[in-house]
Scaffold this motif. Structure first.
Motif, PDB file in Angstrom:
ATOM      1  N   ASN A 100      -0.306 -31.943 -12.654  1.00 54.93           N
ATOM      2  CA  ASN A 100       0.938 -31.522 -13.029  1.00 54.93           C
ATOM      3  C   ASN A 100       0.707 -30.226 -13.608  1.00 54.93           C
ATOM      4  N   GLN A 102       2.634 -27.994 -14.939  1.00 56.73           N
ATOM      5  CA  GLN A 102       3.768 -27.203 -15.928  1.00 56.73           C
ATOM      6  C   GLN A 102       3.107 -27.174 -17.432  1.00 56.73           C
ATOM      7  N   CYS A 103       2.083 -26.033 -17.282  1.00 59.26           N
ATOM      8  CA  CYS A 103       1.493 -25.837 -18.514  1.00 59.26           C
ATOM      9  C   CYS A 103       2.461 -25.352 -19.517  1.00 59.26           C
ATOM     10  N   GLU A 105       5.086 -26.325 -20.421  1.00 58.46           N
ATOM     11  CA  GLU A 105       5.796 -27.659 -21.137  1.00 58.46           C
ATOM     12  C   GLU A 105       4.671 -28.450 -21.954  1.00 58.46           C
ATOM     13  N   CYS A 106       3.419 -28.223 -21.771  1.00 55.78           N
ATOM     14  CA  CYS A 106       2.421 -29.053 -22.212  1.00 55.78           C
ATOM     15  C   CYS A 106       1.861 -28.677 -23.665  1.00 55.78           C
ATOM     16  N   ARG A 108      -0.963 -29.092 -25.018  1.00 58.30           N
ATOM     17  CA  ARG A 108      -2.232 -28.542 -25.092  1.00 58.30           C
ATOM     18  C   ARG A 108      -2.339 -27.163 -24.436  1.00 58.30           C
ATOM     19  N   SER A 109      -1.374 -26.470 -23.969  1.00 55.96           N
ATOM     20  CA  SER A 109      -1.516 -25.295 -23.565  1.00 55.96           C
ATOM     21  C   SER A 109      -2.144 -24.253 -24.466  1.00 55.96           C
ATOM     22  N   CYS A 112      -6.492 -26.095 -23.745  1.00 58.46           N
ATOM     23  CA  CYS A 112      -6.646 -27.277 -22.859  1.00 58.46           C
ATOM     24  C   CYS A 112      -8.101 -26.764 -22.155  1.00 58.46           C
ATOM     25  N   ASP A 147       0.333 -39.354 -20.040  1.00 56.40           N
ATOM     26  CA  ASP A 147       0.952 -38.791 -19.023  1.00 56.40           C
ATOM     27  C   ASP A 147      -0.037 -38.724 -17.868  1.00 56.40           C
ATOM     28  N   LYS A 150      -1.179 -35.554 -15.749  1.00 53.55           N
ATOM     29  CA  LYS A 150      -1.860 -34.554 -16.128  1.00 53.55           C
ATOM     30  C   LYS A 150      -3.308 -35.004 -16.301  1.00 53.55           C
ATOM     31  N   GLY A 207      -3.658 -32.575 -21.274  1.00 56.69           N
ATOM     32  CA  GLY A 207      -2.744 -32.991 -22.092  1.00 56.69           C
ATOM     33  C   GLY A 207      -2.094 -34.269 -21.410  1.00 56.69           C
ATOM     34  N   TYR A 210      -1.245 -37.557 -26.066  1.00 55.94           N
ATOM     35  CA  TYR A 210      -0.751 -36.683 -27.143  1.00 55.94           C
ATOM     36  C   TYR A 210      -0.033 -37.777 -27.940  1.00 55.94           C
TER      37      TYR A 210
END
Length: 581
Positions: A100, A102-103, A105-106, A108-109, A112, A147, A150, A207, A210
């Motif tokens: 996934n 979608q960084c 929204e993460c 851990r952006s 990571c 999740d 990821k 991520g 979490y």
């Protein structure tokens, strides 16, 4: 130490015999990327990011995984050839092909390890398209969310759960393309014997794991004019919060942390060291009472909720050995909603109490039974050090630019004995400082009990206090706790008092602390560096014994009466559950 001579990228090095290519390269200050590697925990060569080219005995170069391949005399290693770079890029693209992306929204952006490597190697997508696996998010736990969309199948979480904590409630289910990390028979995490320690989170490179974020609840409460929103910070948080804002591990940011929490709008910002001191007074009296009156021994500390749940699952027969004291977090909430509510004329229902803690298991603890001294939960929300960092960032507060501020009265006083709770052995040492004075009926000149300090998984010591000899043991990490308790049960170890912390090294290495990449964990003992902050504060402090805390004396004089009184038991003590497996 035996050594061998090798060449790395054409330069000669003398390195330890038996070391891996990765270890040799890092000793030479040459970075080789990894994703699955965790030193001494997960060394399986699965991600293939650490591929290098080696030549031995004059043979042609071939690619090997640096994290598991041993060095040999005369070996030549290449770490950054076009072939290696192309291989690493392809492996990253393969990981992204079923990830996934979608960084934004993460959680851990920007922190990571996969994202960092993709940026480093110029990978911004995958040329491999096709079917992707999809798994529902497991949000059954009050503390930990998984999740798998990821997940990169590095198995670091599996290794730390099994090898470090000795629990193993997660593993690889299915095979091939359908492989995913989950509990046996796809059981929801909340229905397993998971202790919510969060070690899987701090060791995950991406991520996929979490903590449940409770910061919106706190912002909502702060915005409610009908609520008295109070917060306290655990000892180890001040030693780690700076890492959220770029400070080096081992930086004490207490003053800025307090200023930031006041800037967030809390009505009162307090030091949990106070109730750490209160815990010591109650716990020491409980221990002496058990020793003198033939109570259940050895008595085991109860400050770590991960350890408490572990005991309830894996050693239910020893729950009677647990101290009945609530943890400092729960004591603080109970104190605020009884003593302070009465003092201020507030309805406990109008108090919203928040704790900032290094521990994801505290999120489970706030919902435990027998944790509501005033008829409402002692603690409304427990947020991790990471969550506090996100709140500060979200509020636009420039942490580094803040001037230092002090905790608020009437709960500003805390001894350094309370501060060292954050390190393994700290609770034991603080208790010994008090118990020794009680038993000897004299003031201690030397308050350091260094034998219980250090990051070793199990420590033992014996102290002769007058006519009484007290044998003690300290363990951190539940695998070590298991080993220690098995020895006690087998009669191999005679001790009267045991301290156990669920996380290796104690709260300074808790599952809610700032996440550091595996490369840092491999070269820096975060447990020791972070604990040093607390011990430095202790050495420099004038107030080093819990029993000398004037604020604690006021609490007994005005409210509780005597330690272990009926009122103290009602408010400051709790009960346990024999859960079993």
């Amino acid at each position: 130490m035996e050594t061998v001579n090798i060449k790395i990228n054409g330069r000669a090095y003398e390195v330890a015999k038996g070391s891996t290519v990765l270890e040799a390269a890092r000793a030479a200050k040459i970075d080789i990327p990894t994703l699955c590697y965790l030193k001494d925990i997960n060394e399986i060569g699965a991600c293939r990011l650490c591929l290098v080219e080696v030549s031995e005995g004059g043979r042609p170069y071939r690619m090997v995984t640096a994290c598991v391949y041993p060095v040999s005399e005369g070996m030549e290693v290449l770490t950054n050839t076009p072939k290696i770079t192309a291989s690493r890029k392809m492996n990253l693209e393969l990981l992204l092909s079923n990830h996934n992306q979608q960084c934004l929204e993460c959680v851990r952006s920007t922190n990571c390890e996969l994202q960092t490597l993709c940026r480093q190697y110029g990978v911004n997508g995958s040329r491999f398209e096709g079917t992707k696996t999809h798994h529902p998010i497991d949000d059954s736990s009050v503390a930990i969310i998984r999740d798998n969309d990821k997940c990169i199948l590095c198995r670091r979480c599996v290794a730390v759960c099994k090898n470090v904590q000795g629990i193993g409630v997660i593993g690889a289910n299915d095979r091939g393309f359908d492989t995913h990390i989950a509990s046996a028979f796809e059981t929801a995490l909340a229905s397993t014997s998971c202790i919510n320690c969060g070690q899987c989170i701090v060791n995950c490179p991406v991520g996929a794991l979490y903590e449940r974020d409770d910061t919106d609840k706190v912002f909502e409460a702060i915005a409610d004019p009908a609520k008295h929103v109070l917060v306290c910070a655990a000892p180890s948080v001040r030693a780690q919060i700076g890492e959220c804002f770029g400070y080096e591990p081992g930086t004490d940011c207490e003053g800025k942390m307090v200023a930031a929490m006041k800037a967030l709008g809390f009505d009162g910002v307090y030091d949990m060291n106070l109730t750490a001191d209160l815990t010591i007074i109650e716990e020491a009296h409980e221990l002496i009472g058990r020793v003198q009156n033939g109570g259940k021994l050895p008595m085991i500390t109860s400050c770590s909720p991960g350890w408490i749940k572990y005991c309830e699952h894996y050693f239910p027969e020893m729950t009677e050995n647990l101290s009945s004291c609530k943890s400092p977090q729960q004591m603080f909430g109970a104190l605020v909603k009884t003593y302070y509510a009465e003092k201020m004329g507030w309805d406990p229902k109008d108090i919203f109490f928040v704790s900032v803690i290094p521990c994801t298991a505290k999120k489970f603890e706030v919902g435990r039974p027998d944790q509501s001294a005033a008829g409402v939960p002692d603690v409304d929300v427990a947020i991790t050090t990471r969550e506090l960092g996100r709140m500060i960032e979200k509020a636009g507060i420039n942490f580094k630019a803040l001037d230092d501020e002090k905790f608020d009265e009437p709960f500003a006083i805390g001894s350094s004995a309370g501060a060292i709770f954050g390190a393994t052995g700290g609770v034991m040492e603080a208790a010994l400082r008090y118990a020794a004075e009680l038993i000897l009926d004299t003031k201690l000149e030397k308050v350091d009990f260094a034998e219980v300090r250090g990051v070793e998984g199990i420590k033992t010591a014996s102290y002769k206090l007058g006519d009484l000899t007290i044998n003690v043991a300290v363990a951190s990490g539940t695998a070590n706790a298991k080993e220690l308790l098995k020895k006690v049960q087998a009669g191999e170890l005679d001790v009267q008092f045991i301290e156990i912390m669920a996380c290796p090294g104690g709260c300074v290495n808790g599952g809610g602390q700032p996440i550091q990449p595996a490369s840092v964990r491999a070269t820096t003992d975060l447990r020791a560096v972070r604990a040093a902050v607390l011990y430095q504060d202790d050495a420099a402090c004038d107030l080093r014994k819990s029993q000398d805390n004037s604020a604690v004396k006021v609490l007994y004089d005005e409210f509780f009466g005597t330690p272990n009184s009926e009122k103290a038991h009602h408010i400051l003590h709790t009960t346990y559950i024999k859960r079993g497996l």
